[in-house]
Design a protein around this motif. Sequence first.
Motif, short mmCIF file in Angstrom:
data_model
loop_
_atom_site.label_atom_id
_atom_site.label_comp_id
_atom_site.label_asym_id
_atom_site.label_seq_id
_atom_site.Cartn_x
_atom_site.Cartn_y
_atom_site.Cartn_z
N MET A 50 0.83 -1.07 0.04
CA MET A 50 -0.11 -0.02 -0.03
C MET A 50 0.87 1.14 -0.04
SD MET A 50 -3.35 0.12 0.15
CE MET A 50 -3.86 -1.35 0.84
N PRO A 57 -5.00 5.70 -0.26
CA PRO A 57 -4.27 4.31 -0.50
C PRO A 57 -4.68 3.81 -1.88
CG PRO A 57 -5.81 4.59 1.48
CD PRO A 57 -5.93 5.69 0.62
N VAL A 58 -3.45 3.09 -2.07
CA VAL A 58 -3.71 2.12 -3.58
C VAL A 58 -2.82 1.04 -3.29
CG1 VAL A 58 -3.05 2.40 -6.03
CG2 VAL A 58 -4.23 4.18 -4.85
N ASN A 59 -3.14 -0.02 -3.94
CA ASN A 59 -2.28 -1.06 -4.03
C ASN A 59 -1.14 -0.92 -5.11
OD1 ASN A 59 -3.23 -3.26 -2.08
ND2 ASN A 59 -5.05 -2.94 -3.37
N SER A 62 -0.40 -3.55 -8.18
CA SER A 62 -1.30 -3.85 -9.29
C SER A 62 -1.68 -2.36 -9.91
CB SER A 62 -2.55 -4.57 -9.04
OG SER A 62 -2.18 -5.59 -8.31
N GLN A 67 1.38 5.21 -14.93
CA GLN A 67 -0.01 5.91 -14.48
C GLN A 67 0.02 7.19 -13.40
OE1 GLN A 67 -3.41 2.60 -14.75
NE2 GLN A 67 -4.58 4.45 -15.21
N SER A 132 -9.46 -2.50 5.85
CA SER A 132 -9.92 -3.92 5.53
C SER A 132 -8.93 -4.39 4.24
CB SER A 132 -11.34 -3.98 5.11
OG SER A 132 -11.44 -2.92 4.36
N GLY A 133 -8.34 -3.63 3.49
CA GLY A 133 -7.43 -4.01 2.59
C GLY A 133 -6.15 -4.77 2.82
N ALA B 24 -8.44 2.45 -16.63
CA ALA B 24 -8.64 3.59 -15.58
C ALA B 24 -8.01 3.03 -14.18
CB ALA B 24 -10.47 3.53 -15.28
N VAL B 31 -4.52 -6.40 -12.47
CA VAL B 31 -4.66 -7.72 -11.65
C VAL B 31 -4.84 -8.65 -12.56
CG1 VAL B 31 -5.94 -8.86 -9.76
CG2 VAL B 31 -5.48 -6.22 -9.50
N SER B 96 -11.67 -3.24 -1.07
CA SER B 96 -11.29 -2.64 0.03
C SER B 96 -11.09 -1.02 -0.22
CB SER B 96 -9.75 -2.92 0.37
OG SER B 96 -8.90 -2.67 -0.62
N PRO B 97 -10.83 -0.38 0.62
CA PRO B 97 -10.69 1.25 0.24
C PRO B 97 -9.77 1.39 -0.85
CG PRO B 97 -10.85 1.04 2.87
CD PRO B 97 -10.67 -0.38 1.93
N SER B 98 -8.73 0.76 -1.01
CA SER B 98 -7.79 0.93 -2.08
C SER B 98 -8.47 0.67 -3.51
CB SER B 98 -6.55 0.39 -1.85
OG SER B 98 -6.43 -1.03 -1.68
N THR B 99 -9.24 -0.64 -3.61
CA THR B 99 -9.88 -0.90 -4.82
C THR B 99 -10.86 0.15 -4.85
OG1 THR B 99 -10.08 -3.04 -3.58
CG2 THR B 99 -11.05 -2.92 -5.78
N ARG B 100 -11.62 0.63 -4.17
CA ARG B 100 -12.51 1.64 -4.45
C ARG B 100 -12.10 3.04 -4.78
NH1 ARG B 100 -14.83 -1.44 0.09
NH2 ARG B 100 -14.35 0.13 1.80
N ASN B 101 -10.88 3.34 -4.27
CA ASN B 101 -10.35 4.63 -4.88
C ASN B 101 -9.95 4.70 -6.12
OD1 ASN B 101 -10.21 5.58 -2.02
ND2 ASN B 101 -8.24 5.02 -1.44
N VAL B 102 -9.58 3.70 -6.80
CA VAL B 102 -9.30 3.82 -8.16
C VAL B 102 -10.16 2.82 -9.24
CG1 VAL B 102 -6.78 4.23 -7.64
CG2 VAL B 102 -7.56 1.80 -7.96
N ARG B 182 -16.70 -13.26 3.54
CA ARG B 182 -15.82 -12.12 4.56
C ARG B 182 -16.29 -10.81 3.96
NH1 ARG B 182 -9.92 -12.68 1.42
NH2 ARG B 182 -10.66 -12.40 -0.91
N ARG B 183 -15.87 -9.84 4.94
CA ARG B 183 -16.51 -8.48 4.65
C ARG B 183 -15.77 -7.58 3.61
NH1 ARG B 183 -17.93 -5.72 10.01
NH2 ARG B 183 -20.13 -5.74 9.37
N ALA B 184 -14.38 -7.89 3.15
CA ALA B 184 -13.54 -7.00 2.23
C ALA B 184 -13.04 -8.00 1.48
CB ALA B 184 -12.69 -6.34 3.27
N MET B 185 -12.65 -7.43 0.33
CA MET B 185 -11.67 -8.28 -0.99
C MET B 185 -12.51 -9.40 -1.16
SD MET B 185 -9.59 -5.88 -1.35
CE MET B 185 -8.65 -7.12 -2.71
N ARG B 291 -24.05 -4.29 5.96
CA ARG B 291 -23.74 -3.97 7.40
C ARG B 291 -24.68 -3.24 8.36
NH1 ARG B 291 -21.41 -6.54 5.38
NH2 ARG B 291 -19.23 -6.49 4.44
N ARG B 299 -18.70 -9.79 11.63
CA ARG B 299 -17.62 -9.29 11.93
C ARG B 299 -16.55 -10.24 12.77
NH1 ARG B 299 -17.19 -3.52 15.42
NH2 ARG B 299 -15.47 -4.27 16.85
#
Lengths: 155, 299
Positions: A50, A57-59, A62, A67, A132-133, B24, B31, B96-102, B182-185, B291, B299
């Motif tokens: 991360m 936050p970005v992985n 991947s 970019q 959570s990630g 994007a 991945v 997760s937050p990082s997936t959702r950010n991009v 599970r709750r994430a990923m 949730r 949880r």
Amino acid sequence: MSETYELEVNGVSYPISAAMDRSLLSILRTEVGLTGTKEGCDDCECGACMVLIDDQPVNSCSYLAAQAQGRRVTTIEGILDGENQLHPLQRNLLDEGGVQCGFCTPGMIMSAQALLARNTSPTQEEIRIGLSGNLCRCTGYQRILAAVEKTATEA
Amino acid sequence: MSLAIANSIDDVLTALAGGARPIAGGTDLVVGARQGKSPLPESLIAIDRVPALSTIEQTDGHVRIGAGVTHSRLMSDPLLVERYTGLADAAALIGSPSTRNVGTIGGNVMNASPAMDTGAPLMTLGAIAELRSVSHTRQLALSDLWTGPGQTSANPDELCVCIVIPQTPAYSGSAYVRLEYRRAMEIAVVGAAASVVLTEDGTIASGRLAMTAVAPTIVELVGASEAMTGMAAVDAADVIASLASDQAVPISDLRGSDRYRRHTIGVMAARALDAAARRAGGERIGVPVNRNLGIGAAR
């Protein structure tokens, strides 16, 4: 075939000459030379890689490094306030026993830092979602959650 | 391999006409390449900093969501949370937050996974995809866009520029729920979305349901509106559950057997209907429903 571009990491601009399919993680570790960001799964599952891109936050495993041109990349090396000074998250992770093997720690800190930057008093549920990630195979998470909570209360 | 960064939709369309593929956030494309599913395309055009692709606009009778709007924005945008809540529910469950950010709505729609989370709520909200190439613009219903797992009817030179959703009427509500371990990923084992309009006495005036991960694409539940019109939502639950189980044609894989999926899709459809009807009746159920009503992984 290599191409050249600039990458801004922790406020410093680095000239990069590399193939365009390289991940941000691999460029950070081998071209920029910052090895605090870890390769865990290399599959976008574990969060050890991360980093922050424009404070989010970005992985990095991947995300294509090319970019990130024109964006601000922050790694674990970039969160220190000053020389030889631990960041509050680092100190509290040590104090609370939230570090065992340490491999997930840089990624945990980047996720926690991004969370606390936009939410200064997160609930326990919000901390869990914020992290959570990020997987940790040693601690069982409770001490990491406690360290983030303590950092928020201190701020 | 080459990668160029686009600043405008025209930049993107010209690149696509020349054989480039769009990227994007790369949360599916990169991945997938790292997992060895398919190598990265030879020529990529990055579309993540085209301003015209990241707007959420209310126009006469519609909301237009730019294809580059991230899941983080979908789950927190006040208009979407208020009026298109099922879509916000889905976005909040992705990765997760990082997936959702991009990760973006355009990417989720065009990747065409039968397990995609935003697909079912978009379908119940009557969304259409707007595709553009250098020569034309066309709008396609999602049921005409998705043709199979990972397959769409879009041409390689077409870019999905936005998702258009009709304005939701008064006394309406929507919700998306998914079964997860599970709750994430996580990827939906099965999922269901509902969108309902109530009459003033609280019975169902009309409604739509759609299902995730029980067919080669996201599919709408046929005959749902007819089956529940005039009923109270609580009485319609059993009818909707059996319709869903009857119409599901799931596969067996690591995440569940076909028999398990056929049963649980009924449970999820009934819960989606319940949450959508409660929201239509004015109850505030936070995003995501999973949730806030204790559905899915503990949880």
